[in-house]
Motif scaffolding. Structure first.
Motif, PDB file in Angstrom:
ATOM      1  N   VAL A   9      28.667 -28.570 -29.137  1.00 31.90           N
ATOM      2  CA  VAL A   9      27.708 -28.555 -29.976  1.00 31.90           C
ATOM      3  C   VAL A   9      26.396 -28.486 -29.174  1.00 31.90           C
ATOM      4  CG1 VAL A   9      26.931 -30.399 -32.118  1.00 31.90           C
ATOM      5  CG2 VAL A   9      29.440 -29.708 -31.936  1.00 31.90           C
ATOM      6  N   VAL A  10      26.189 -29.206 -28.934  1.00 29.13           N
ATOM      7  CA  VAL A  10      24.094 -28.960 -28.675  1.00 29.13           C
ATOM      8  C   VAL A  10      24.290 -27.923 -27.353  1.00 29.13           C
ATOM      9  CG1 VAL A  10      22.449 -30.412 -27.519  1.00 29.13           C
ATOM     10  CG2 VAL A  10      24.362 -31.391 -29.643  1.00 29.13           C
ATOM     11  N   GLU A  11      22.762 -27.458 -27.729  1.00 25.82           N
ATOM     12  CA  GLU A  11      22.593 -26.351 -26.618  1.00 25.82           C
ATOM     13  C   GLU A  11      21.183 -26.229 -26.072  1.00 25.82           C
ATOM     14  OE1 GLU A  11      23.218 -21.520 -26.517  1.00 25.82           O
ATOM     15  OE2 GLU A  11      23.313 -22.015 -28.918  1.00 25.82           O
ATOM     16  N   TYR A  12      20.402 -25.732 -25.148  1.00 32.84           N
ATOM     17  CA  TYR A  12      19.459 -25.820 -24.987  1.00 32.84           C
ATOM     18  C   TYR A  12      18.831 -25.220 -24.621  1.00 32.84           C
ATOM     19  CZ  TYR A  12      20.174 -30.773 -23.804  1.00 32.84           C
ATOM     20  OH  TYR A  12      21.125 -32.529 -24.079  1.00 32.84           O
ATOM     21  N   LYS A  13      17.977 -24.531 -25.804  1.00 31.63           N
ATOM     22  CA  LYS A  13      17.678 -22.679 -25.610  1.00 31.63           C
ATOM     23  C   LYS A  13      15.840 -22.973 -25.405  1.00 31.63           C
ATOM     24  CE  LYS A  13      20.401 -20.746 -28.912  1.00 31.63           C
ATOM     25  NZ  LYS A  13      20.619 -20.296 -29.922  1.00 31.63           N
ATOM     26  N   ALA A  14      15.362 -22.136 -24.999  1.00 31.71           N
ATOM     27  CA  ALA A  14      14.177 -22.129 -24.717  1.00 31.71           C
ATOM     28  C   ALA A  14      13.471 -20.923 -25.484  1.00 31.71           C
ATOM     29  CB  ALA A  14      13.622 -21.622 -23.479  1.00 31.71           C
ATOM     30  N   ARG A  15      11.949 -20.757 -26.150  1.00 28.06           N
ATOM     31  CA  ARG A  15      11.215 -20.564 -27.121  1.00 28.06           C
ATOM     32  C   ARG A  15      10.388 -20.223 -27.108  1.00 28.06           C
ATOM     33  NH1 ARG A  15      12.036 -24.348 -32.580  1.00 28.06           N
ATOM     34  NH2 ARG A  15      11.360 -26.348 -31.608  1.00 28.06           N
ATOM     35  N   SER A  16       9.156 -18.546 -26.683  1.00 31.37           N
ATOM     36  CA  SER A  16       8.103 -18.964 -27.083  1.00 31.37           C
ATOM     37  C   SER A  16       7.492 -19.809 -28.415  1.00 31.37           C
ATOM     38  CB  SER A  16       7.554 -17.600 -26.471  1.00 31.37           C
ATOM     39  OG  SER A  16       7.913 -16.852 -26.129  1.00 31.37           O
ATOM     40  N   TRP A 297       0.969 -17.600 -24.980  1.00 28.68           N
ATOM     41  CA  TRP A 297       2.641 -17.616 -25.127  1.00 28.68           C
ATOM     42  C   TRP A 297       2.484 -18.691 -23.144  1.00 28.68           C
ATOM     43  CZ3 TRP A 297       4.183 -17.660 -29.798  1.00 28.68           C
ATOM     44  CH2 TRP A 297       3.047 -16.670 -30.265  1.00 28.68           C
ATOM     45  N   THR A 298       3.575 -20.065 -24.012  1.00 22.55           N
ATOM     46  CA  THR A 298       4.248 -20.336 -22.907  1.00 22.55           C
ATOM     47  C   THR A 298       5.565 -20.647 -23.211  1.00 22.55           C
ATOM     48  OG1 THR A 298       4.162 -22.167 -21.781  1.00 22.55           O
ATOM     49  CG2 THR A 298       3.699 -22.353 -23.939  1.00 22.55           C
ATOM     50  N   LYS A 299       6.555 -21.078 -22.872  1.00 23.65           N
ATOM     51  CA  LYS A 299       7.535 -21.343 -22.395  1.00 23.65           C
ATOM     52  C   LYS A 299       7.419 -23.100 -23.356  1.00 23.65           C
ATOM     53  CE  LYS A 299      10.286 -17.671 -22.423  1.00 23.65           C
ATOM     54  NZ  LYS A 299      10.304 -16.777 -22.610  1.00 23.65           N
ATOM     55  N   GLU A 300       9.031 -23.633 -24.407  1.00 25.81           N
ATOM     56  CA  GLU A 300       9.065 -24.676 -24.175  1.00 25.81           C
ATOM     57  C   GLU A 300      10.638 -24.689 -24.225  1.00 25.81           C
ATOM     58  OE1 GLU A 300       7.348 -27.377 -28.367  1.00 25.81           O
ATOM     59  OE2 GLU A 300       8.946 -25.503 -28.778  1.00 25.81           O
ATOM     60  N   THR A 301      10.436 -26.167 -24.360  1.00 22.22           N
ATOM     61  CA  THR A 301      12.309 -26.345 -24.625  1.00 22.22           C
ATOM     62  C   THR A 301      12.960 -27.525 -25.689  1.00 22.22           C
ATOM     63  OG1 THR A 301      13.211 -25.970 -21.563  1.00 22.22           O
ATOM     64  CG2 THR A 301      14.777 -27.318 -23.803  1.00 22.22           C
ATOM     65  N   TYR A 302      14.168 -26.754 -26.497  1.00 23.59           N
ATOM     66  CA  TYR A 302      13.869 -26.975 -27.362  1.00 23.59           C
ATOM     67  C   TYR A 302      15.927 -27.539 -27.991  1.00 23.59           C
ATOM     68  CZ  TYR A 302      15.450 -23.002 -29.903  1.00 23.59           C
ATOM     69  OH  TYR A 302      15.929 -21.891 -30.085  1.00 23.59           O
ATOM     70  N   VAL A 303      16.283 -28.394 -28.762  1.00 22.15           N
ATOM     71  CA  VAL A 303      17.595 -28.770 -28.734  1.00 22.15           C
ATOM     72  C   VAL A 303      18.491 -28.387 -30.175  1.00 22.15           C
ATOM     73  CG1 VAL A 303      19.272 -30.786 -28.717  1.00 22.15           C
ATOM     74  CG2 VAL A 303      17.675 -30.940 -27.870  1.00 22.15           C
TER      75      VAL A 303
END
Length: 395
Positions: A9-16, A297-303
């Motif tokens: 259900v929970v996935e950790y992704k990275a976005r700019s 731009w930098t990377k941010e991890t979100y749920v």
């Protein structure tokens, strides 16, 4: 049972995401040749521009774009739609204009009308200032217009090629990116002033229409007439000459002429030269235009919640609730006693042992069995057959 589903259900992704630090890239509105001390250089090309010209011609990788000065604190940045004074170029293939004098399938003379000529044998180049192609007549060559006639073997009529190029000041509209610390830029559009000439005794003024320039930026660009005349004189000298290669060796009038002879794509090499000169102009501090600011731009991890994975657990809970409700209704309808998992029910109603109330009435309620069990004593006795039996005392 549901561990895989809940784990998915929970996935950790990275976005700019934009960084608070602003990147910069150079641009310029004015070009005036200056010494290292910042003093004007009348009739001279400053050393940094000479280096840019040589680098643009000699850079066999033709990657002058990667040399533009910039700052990018995160290693990944972007700039959109900023303008700067620049150098533009346009080259046309004029091989069809080449006139050949041949005999017995071999040529001994190649020439262009009112332009350079090659005679003899072996590989040769002749480069000169000339106006041949009508395609370039509408462009004011505020820097240089030259023609190169090249043949890898003068005697071979198929080896001849001729190119005419015009170089001029322009206003460039750019976008640029930095990826993994490597910068690349692209000219989105260019505007030129075809009435601005290096022969004028006043500065070359370039004022593009408002539709071209960002209204937030200075709309007037100029090149001092002294700098324009100096660059034209320098470029004319360096791009005019001849040379060749034969069995005896090679001789060229200048290193730049040799570079023009050795390149496999003269148009691309001149484009690289224009970019290198543009970078130099943009890197000079003209005290009028600061650098263009972009976005770092930098990377941010979100749920990230994948709601689809809730379908099976939700369906299972719903079915279980319905099943429980059905059991409750069914036991209520059939008057089923609620004994749950108590062992007293088995002792009071099990086979071979019948515990009862003092009145002799069967005990059915769990609370009544619990109360009655407090006053009953039972013992485990061996039967005549050798087995064992739980018996209430007094029986």
């Amino acid at each position: 049972m549901l561990t895989p589903e809940f784990t998915a259900v929970v996935e950790y992704k990275a976005r700019s995401v934009p960084s608070d630090e602003a990147p910069t890239i150079v641009r310029s509105h004015v070009y005036a040749a200056r010494s290292e001390e910042g003093l004007p250089l009348p009739s001279l090309v400053d050393l940094s521009m000479k280096a840019a010209i040589y680098n643009g011609v000699f850079n066999i990788k033709e990657n002058a774009d990667s040399g533009v000065a910039h700052t990018c604190p995160t290693g990944r940045c972007s700039w959109h739609n900023f303008s700067s004074l620049a150098v533009c170029s346009r080259c046309v293939d004029i091989t069809s204009y080449v006139e050949m004098q041949c005999a017995d399938g071999k040529c001994f003379s190649l020439s262009l009308p009112n332009g350079p000529a090659l005679t003899g044998s072996g590989g040769q180049i002749n480069s000169s200032v000339s106006n041949i192609s009508s395609e370039l007549h509408g462009i004011q060559p505020s820097i240089l217009r030259f023609t190169s006639l090249i043949s890898r073997d003068v005697s071979d009529p198929d080896s001849a090629s001729a190119t005419e190029c015009s170089m001029f000041y322009c206003v460039g509209r750019y976008s640029a990116t930095v990826q993994d610390g490597v910068v690349s830029q692209r000219m989105l559009a260019a505007w030129r002033n075809d009435s601005a000439s290096h022969e004028d005794s006043f500065d070359l003024i370039l004022k593009p229409p408002e539709s071209f320039s960002d209204k937030k930026e200075t709309a007037v660009f100029n090149v001092t007439h002294v700098a324009a005349a100096a660059i034209n004189s320098f470029m004319t000298t360096k791009f005019t000459g001849a040379g060749g290669v034969n069995n005896s060796g090679s001789v060229f009038s200048s290193d730049i002429v040799q570079a023009l002879y050795d390149t496999s794509n003269l148009t691309r090499r001149i484009d690289n030269l224009a970019t290198s000169m543009t970078n130099n102009i943009r890197e000079q501090d003209d005290h009028m235009s600061g650098p263009a600011h972009g976005t770092a731009w930098t990377k941010e991890t979100y749920v990230h919640v994948r709601w689809g994975w809730f379908a099976f657990p939700a369906a299972l809970i719903l079915v279980s609730a319905l099943f429980l409700l059905a059991i409750i209704l069914e036991t209520s309808y059939r008057d089923v006693l609620i004994w749950k998992s108590s062992n007293l029910a088995l002792l009071f109603h099990g086979r071979g042992l019948h515990l009862s109330s003092p009145s002799g009435q069967p005990v059915s309620q769990l609370s009544a069995m619990t109360s009655r069990a407090r006053n009953i004593k039972a013992e485990l006795l061996q039967t005549p057959e050798g087995g064992w039996k739980l018996t209430q005392e007094g029986e």
